[in-house]
Enzyme design. Structure first.
Site, PDB file in Angstrom:
ATOM      1  N   LYS A 247       3.369   1.872  16.247  1.00 22.30           N
ATOM      2  CA  LYS A 247       4.473   1.733  15.296  1.00 22.30           C
ATOM      3  C   LYS A 247       4.503   2.882  14.293  1.00 22.30           C
ATOM      4  O   LYS A 247       5.553   3.420  13.966  1.00 22.30           O
ATOM      5  CB  LYS A 247       4.303   0.403  14.545  1.00 22.30           C
ATOM      6  N   GLN A 248       3.336   3.238  13.772  1.00 21.63           N
ATOM      7  CA  GLN A 248       3.289   4.245  12.708  1.00 21.63           C
ATOM      8  C   GLN A 248       1.912   4.880  12.676  1.00 21.63           C
ATOM      9  O   GLN A 248       0.962   4.337  13.242  1.00 21.63           O
ATOM     10  CB  GLN A 248       3.598   3.598  11.364  1.00 21.63           C
TER      11      GLN A 248
ATOM     12  N   GLU B 155       1.003  -1.864  13.083  1.00 18.06           N
ATOM     13  CA  GLU B 155       1.066  -3.332  13.144  1.00 18.06           C
ATOM     14  C   GLU B 155       1.437  -3.846  14.533  1.00 18.06           C
ATOM     15  O   GLU B 155       1.592  -5.052  14.718  1.00 18.06           O
ATOM     16  CB  GLU B 155       2.054  -3.842  12.084  1.00 18.06           C
TER      17      GLU B 155
ATOM     18  N   TRP C 132       0.840  -1.212   0.000  1.00 20.85           N
ATOM     19  CA  TRP C 132       0.000   0.000   0.000  1.00 20.85           C
ATOM     20  C   TRP C 132       0.868   1.252   0.000  1.00 20.85           C
ATOM     21  O   TRP C 132       0.394   2.349  -0.288  1.00 20.85           O
ATOM     22  CB  TRP C 132      -0.956   0.005   1.201  1.00 20.85           C
ATOM     23  N   ASP C 133       2.161   1.079   0.267  1.00 18.93           N
ATOM     24  CA  ASP C 133       3.100   2.196   0.291  1.00 18.93           C
ATOM     25  C   ASP C 133       3.003   3.036  -0.984  1.00 18.93           C
ATOM     26  O   ASP C 133       3.137   4.256  -0.951  1.00 18.93           O
ATOM     27  CB  ASP C 133       4.550   1.682   0.358  1.00 18.93           C
TER      28      ASP C 133
HETATM   29  C1  BGC Z   1       4.939  -1.197   7.554  1.00 17.94           C
HETATM   30  C2  BGC Z   1       3.896  -1.314   6.473  1.00 17.94           C
HETATM   31  C3  BGC Z   1       4.567  -1.225   5.130  1.00 17.94           C
HETATM   32  C4  BGC Z   1       5.699  -2.240   5.010  1.00 17.94           C
HETATM   33  C5  BGC Z   1       6.486  -2.079   3.734  1.00 17.94           C
HETATM   34  C6  BGC Z   1       6.004  -2.269   7.349  1.00 17.94           C
HETATM   35  O1  BGC Z   1       6.997  -2.143   8.325  1.00 17.94           O
HETATM   36  O2  BGC Z   1       4.354  -1.368   8.819  1.00 17.94           O
HETATM   37  O3  BGC Z   1       2.948  -0.275   6.603  1.00 17.94           O
HETATM   38  O4  BGC Z   1       3.632  -1.439   4.129  1.00 17.94           O
HETATM   39  O5  BGC Z   1       6.600  -2.079   6.078  1.00 17.94           O
HETATM   40  O6  BGC Z   1       7.089  -0.821   3.669  1.00 17.94           O
END
Ligand code: BGC
Length: 769
Positions: free
Chosen positions: A601-602, A488, A357-358
């Site tokens: 985390k984000q 996550e 999804w990035d």
């Molecule tokens: C992130 C995801 C991301 C993936 C690839 C993961 O660490 O939590 O949001 O899509 O890395 O960049």
């Protein structure tokens, strides 16, 4: 964090030989042209620590899934863009001894990546065990003018000896991936050929049957004069080489120019590959190394003309942002809708080069503003092409009636991710794909994209949300259960605010698109209704009910939406109280402890606040930022950029800048201690957003551009360029004034700090602050 890259506005420089940092440098100095790319491995033999990597967009292997506990619904394989034939190989033998920097005495060493011109250079002086000293200068690029060509100029000077210099130019197809799940090799040889100064090696991937033919040729110069020679050719399985012996006197310089071609069955018929590889070599030879370089440089100059960001007063920041733009440009050039952007691009094995999804959430805005419109459109078409696979994926999980769940990770539309809490539950990705359609249409004004491409995807995603939502009698509301949000560090939660919000937003947007299609494309809409068996009244009645009655976890005392049900039961401790030794928590805490903690985390709830800021008041945005930012550990590279943009929006300028710093030099300074795995390409799109959307305050509202810029205290000025609906604009922000230039033949309406402004064609306006 490391600090060994020398600060420079246009170059990335490593001075001194650092074998212990070699894998990191191999990532940092990577080069690419959107179709292929490679880590900065040495041309000559190197027995020290190194991750060899040369990758070709779209050429993948379906590596059989490896999991501890198989769950129904898991994919059979993980697609990987695999390490492909090593075409940079040039071995040097000096009076019988092979050059290997791991064994030689390295007297000086310097690596440079020239971002302005797209060239990788390396120079060193080394003394071999036999006492012979050589000075080497190696330069290479992967052409953005002719994307099938790679070129190397490798020069060796005899510093203290006379005798024999042997140069071996080779192509080696016997390569492997360190992350191969079952230690298998992924390539078979199809054919090879070497005669005179030209050779080619054709390899085929196992299972997927992609064919790649790599051709090479070379020319030699001694002290600037072209020399003729008779190479000694050799071949073995998956390998071809040409060896040339050249007598040298002390002080002589020998240069090899190696031109290579990489042609694939993605772009040519299988049985024509060796001919195509030969033709490409001929094209390159016709121009020669310097001619190819000239074309390549010119195109880089054009790219910078439409995408550069200039920062005055902070060299490290300047280097950081240019590096991000450079790597984004190297990773995706956007002519081919079959290709996409891997989180690590062509710079390492991690994440397999496949799409997350990035792309939609973090990269699209950069390409929208910096590249021709077709580039962003192709990113969207990539998902449209995968629609049937997304529908099959949802069917596999029990959904029906054309509902689509796009994969978390994919290369060809099929899901490759294999952790249940992400594969099945991190469904907000479906919303990101819908949001990207909105973002694209809002920015470009290309509403025709909605008919049929955008609509077809939106309908299928809306059908998914409609089925994934269930009515809760207890709450008297609709709920979405068992999900993982962008954060996550929480799995299998109920009513993740971001997911619920995105679901409702998608349904609303799809309804708007339906109204638009009925008005503007009524016949086509009728066709789509019948093609997709769309029971408009029945389906949209449920959508409207979900929109009106979705549940969002909310705490009225704090006046904030909660990340998910029960979030406030957690112990809320600011991340600033974590000790150094505990961070990053994903490497130092047990997973169980992470899941129980409130650390984020984000950006999660704040991801919604970023995308849908217009639906919240500034006071609400502040409240949410004040609550969530202190407990966010930003252990995904994708996180600080979103917080930075929101901080800018709510006037927290210093905070916005601090957060930006965490992304801008993430790889150059190896902030997360993982650059050796490859670069964080997709987060580089986030860094661009932090400058242009954060500091610059760029938004597109009601078909017009808006800016709300501020100048970070440490900077003297900054400027950025954007394309907007055929206009090329440049915005420079200084302490006292703002300068806006329109380098196009179309006028543009703007809003600056809330005030309307018309920028005439080819004009510049200055606004005093
Ligand atoms: C992130 C995801 C991301 C993936 C690839 C993961 O660490 O939590 O949001 O899509 O890395 O960049």
């Amino acid at each position: 964090m490391k600090d060994y890259i020398i600060h420079h506005e246009w170059k990335i420089i490593e001075e001194g030989f650092h074998p212990d940092l070699n894998r990191i440098s191999e990532s940092i100095f990577s080069i690419g042209n959107g179709k292929m790319g490679q880590r900065a491995n040495f041309e000559e033999k190197y027995s020290g620590d190194s991750l060899r990597g040369s990758y070709i967009a779209g050429i993948y292997y379906p590596d059989k899934t490896r999991v501890g506990w198989w769950k129904n619904g898991y994919p059979e394989y993980f697609a990987k863009i695999i390490n492909s034939a090593n075409w940079i190989g040039i071995n040097i033998i000096v009076n019988g001894e092979e050059l290997d920097l791991a064994k030689a005495n390295v007297i000086s060493f310097r690596r440079e990546l020239d971002m302005k011109q797209g060239i990788l250079q390396r120079s060193f002086v080394a003394e071999l065990k036999n006492g012979n000293r050589i000075e080497v200068f190696a330069e290479r690029f992967v052409s953005i003018h002719d994307s099938e060509i790679g070129a190397i100029k490798y020069s060796v000077k005899a510093l203290n000896f006379s005798g024999n210099l042997t140069i071996v130019s080779y192509i080696d197809g016997d390569v492997f991936n360190e992350d191969s799940n079952y230690d298998e090799k992924f390539w078979n040889e199809r054919s090879k050929h070497i005669q005179g100064t030209e050779g080619c090696l054709e390899m085929e991937t196992l299972k997927t049957g992609f064919r790649v033919c790599t051709g090479m040729t070379f020319t030699f110069y001694k002290n600037g004069e072209l020399i003729s020679f008779e190479p000694e050719n050799f071949q073995k399985e998956k390998y071809i080489e040409s060896k040339v012996q050249i007598p040298v006197e002390n002080g002589d310089t020998v240069v090899i120019e190696k031109l290579t071609s990489t042609v694939t069955s993605l772009n040519h018929p299988d049985d024509e590959l060796s001919v195509k590889a030969h033709e490409a070599i001929k094209r390159a030879l016709l121009r020669g190394y310097n001619g190819m370089l000239e074309k390549h440089r010119n195109l880089w100059s054009n790219k910078w003309d439409s995408s550069d960001i200039i920062i005055e007063g902070d060299k490290a920041a300047q280097q950081g942002i240019r590096y991000c733009i450079f790597q984004l440009e190297q990773t995706y050039s956007g002519e081919d809708e079959r290709l996409n952007i891997g989180p690590k691009g062509f710079t390492g094995e991690k994440y397999g080069g496949v799409t997350y999804w990035d792309t939609e959430a973090y990269c699209l805005p950069f390409y929208l503003s910096s590249a021709p419109v077709e580039v962003s459109k192709n990113l969207l078409l990539y998902r449209h092409k995968h629609l049937m696979k997304a529908i099959n994926n949802a069917e596999k999980l029990g959904f029906k009636n054309g509902a689509a769940l796009y994969p978390m990770v994919t290369i060809n539309g099929e899901e490759c991710h294999n952790e249940w809490e992400i594969t099945f539950e991190e469904i907000h990705r479906n919303g990101a794909i819908a949001y990207a359609i909105y973002n694209y249409v809002n920015y470009t004004g290309d509403k025709e994209y909605l008919a049929p491409f955008g609509f077809e995807v939106l309908l299928a995603v809306s059908r998914y949300w409609s089925q994934r939502t269930n009515w809760s009698d207890a709450k008297n509301k609709y709920v979405i259960l068992g999900v993982t949000g962008p954060n996550e560090y929480e799995n299998n939660v109920n009513n993740n605010f971001h997911t619920n919000y995105l679901a409702v937003w998608t349904l609303k947007f799809t309804l708007e698109v339906i109204d638009f299609l009925k008005k503007e494309f009524p016949y086509l809409f009728e066709e789509l209704v019948s093609k997709w068996k769309f029971s408009e009244i029945k389906e949209t009645t449920r959508w409207k009910d979900i929109i009106a009655n979705m549940y969002f976890p909310y705490d009225s005392n704090k006046g904030i939406f909660l990340q998910q049900d029960g979030f406030l039961d957690k112990e809320i401790i600011p991340a600033s109280e974590l000790s150094e030794s505990e961070q990053p928590i994903n490497q130092n805490w047990s997973w169980d402890r992470i899941l129980r903690s409130a650390f984020i985390k984000q950006a999660d709830t704040l991801q919604s606040m970023f995308w849908f800021e217009n639906e919240f008041s500034e006071k609400e945005l502040k409240k949410h930022f004040d609550f969530y930012e202190p407990i966010t550990v930003h252990e995904s590279s994708l996180s600080p950029c979103i917080h930075s943009v929101i901080a800018a929006k709510i006037g927290y300028h210093q905070k916005s800048y601090e957060l930006y710093l965490r992304t801008s030099r993430l790889d150059l300074d190896d902030y997360n201690n993982d650059t050796e795995d490859g670069l964080h390409i997709t987060s580089m799109g986030g860094t661009w957003m932090a400058v242009v959307m954060g500091f610059g305050g760029l938004r597109v509202k009601n078909n017009a551009l808006e800016f709300n810029p501020f100048l970070p205290a440490k900077w003297k000025s900054y400027s950025f360029k954007i394309n907007f609906r055929g206009r090329h604009l440049e915005i420079k922000i200084e302490a006292e004034k703002l300068t806006l230039s329109n380098h196009s033949n179309l006028p543009v309406d703007l809003k600056i700090w809330g005030k309307d402004l018309l920028l005439e064609t080819n004009s510049t306006k200055t606004i005093q602050k």
